[in-house]
Design a protein around this motif. Sequence first.
Motif, PDB file in Angstrom:
ATOM      1  N   PHE A 363       7.112  15.742  12.280  1.00  0.00           N
ATOM      2  CA  PHE A 363       6.249  14.923  11.429  1.00  0.00           C
ATOM      3  C   PHE A 363       4.936  15.621  11.081  1.00  0.00           C
ATOM      4  CE2 PHE A 363       9.124  11.956  13.493  1.00  0.00           C
ATOM      5  CZ  PHE A 363       9.613  11.271  12.386  1.00  0.00           C
ATOM      6  N   LYS A 366       6.324  17.669   8.087  1.00  0.00           N
ATOM      7  CA  LYS A 366       7.309  16.950   7.264  1.00  0.00           C
ATOM      8  C   LYS A 366       7.182  17.309   5.778  1.00  0.00           C
ATOM      9  CE  LYS A 366       9.067  12.220   6.581  1.00  0.00           C
ATOM     10  NZ  LYS A 366       8.767  11.922   5.176  1.00  0.00           N
ATOM     11  N   TYR A 378      18.282  14.391  10.556  1.00  0.00           N
ATOM     12  CA  TYR A 378      17.318  13.783  11.476  1.00  0.00           C
ATOM     13  C   TYR A 378      18.055  13.091  12.617  1.00  0.00           C
ATOM     14  CZ  TYR A 378      13.547  10.868  13.271  1.00  0.00           C
ATOM     15  OH  TYR A 378      12.615  10.262  14.090  1.00  0.00           O
ATOM     16  N   TYR A 385      10.941   7.497  12.106  1.00  0.00           N
ATOM     17  CA  TYR A 385      11.020   8.094  10.774  1.00  0.00           C
ATOM     18  C   TYR A 385      10.403   7.180   9.731  1.00  0.00           C
ATOM     19  CZ  TYR A 385      12.821  10.847   6.892  1.00  0.00           C
ATOM     20  OH  TYR A 385      12.892  11.624   5.766  1.00  0.00           O
TER      21      TYR A 385
END
Length: 528
Positions: A363, A366, A378, A385
């Motif tokens: 993240f 990302k 993922y 998420y």
Amino acid sequence: VIFVCQQHLNSVFMQPLRNRSYLRQTLNHSNHDTPTSNTMGSAPNNPFAQIRSNMSTLKPHTYALIGAMVMFVVMTAHSMNSLNSSIHRETMGAPSFIRSANTCKYHVETSDSLTNDLPSGFEKSSNTIDKSKTYDICTVGAGLSGTVFAERSANMLGMTSLVLDNRPHIGGNCYDFIDQKTGILRNQYGAHLFHTSIQRVWDYVNSFEAAGAPAWVRWDHEVVGLVDGQLVPIPVNINTVNRLLGTSIQSEDEMKAWLASVQIPCPNGGGDDNCENAEQMAQSRVGVGLYEKIFRQYTLKQWAKEPKDLDALVTARIPVRSTFDPRYFSDKYQALPSKGYTAWFAHLLDNPKIDVAVNVDFFEHKEHLEKACGTIVYTGPIDRYFEQTGMEKLEYRSIKFTEERHYNTNGYILPKSVVNYPGMDVPDFTRAIEYKYFLEQKSPHTIVVKETSSDVGDPYYPVPNDRNQELFAKYRQLADELEKSGKVIFAGRLANYKYFNMDQALDNALTLWEDTIMKTHQQPPTPQ
């Protein structure tokens, strides 16, 4: 040197001590009156006086020779002991610099697993992302699902992959390593015993052995539980019932008849499909007595919820034997990788088309990865998420691991590799694992890891109740919409909010890879 020293030692010490007449005289004398040191020193034929006299005639170089011999013997014994220990450790794959215990006496060291020093398990891994590169596939998670996607894409389609993990190592929850203090191969996140009846999964895990991956060796797992102060087989079998309930069942037919007499069918016609919760499922299998002694208390400790408040699948996973079979699993194939799970993962990832980056949070990168990766696979928690949506979080159960290293103890501490604590005999723990059992490892030490279920920590188990299932359905709708773009695939246990055994996770990943990556990128056959 040894010969010369031997001659001197013989003449100086041994010959005077052979004077038996003086020794008899001294012993007889001591029965009446203890002689003083002056009396002993001046007595005729006194061997001790003779030794003192002989020693005064020795040359300095003789003392040096005797000293050299003593040092030679001591150093040789120490070197041989160190060599034997080193050979043993290297045979088990342990580093030769393992720290020895602080004392030769038996003692126990207790610690939290969070303090362990965890190697990455893959020498070619990095702690950073090379942002100058682009990839066909990026897998978020270096566990079973992420590794399968990277391996299949590289070996079957020649595609490039980046495998990320926010932990400092590969292998996901299967990760194992050589414990630096005991030299024992052990898991970091609880015991993992591979078992399957899915033929293609068994063929897949064994397909890499010819290229150098660890061989899989047979391992039939057995577990006992401490219930009412007794150790009984888990899962329930004939011996479990006889010991806990005082029966005398002797055959499979008798066990089936006993089970039928105590089982409480689920409502609406019975059958597993009609069980509304974990309590009904358990009682439909073992009745009320064993349910109260084993299932109910263990469920409370594991999930912090009553079985009636959990999905029936929680207790449906636990088998019940109508025989004396003590094995935990009944699958056709049951095995462990001979050099550990991490070594097996490392072989699958050792491909020039695969880059591995550990200690990297997806993240935090990302935005870059969405541009640099053709498809993102993922495998993390699905609610993480989509957390920017502001939806509620899903519930997970975690595990706290308390480690006991037992130094300088032969054999084992536990009666089996795993001991479950279903009831309140041991209120603080759900089970204990002694890793020395697995692969029949040899070590003068051993390590026992005790587990406590918790709401705090890494997510291990989705909590299957109505609230979470309804919430997951909303997250799944978001995932379905995103997957239509072909840019993201949600794979694995956490992304599907569903408990998978290892073989189920592999089967799911293989199927999902075939239905997505292979179907989209496979080159059509060349026209003839």
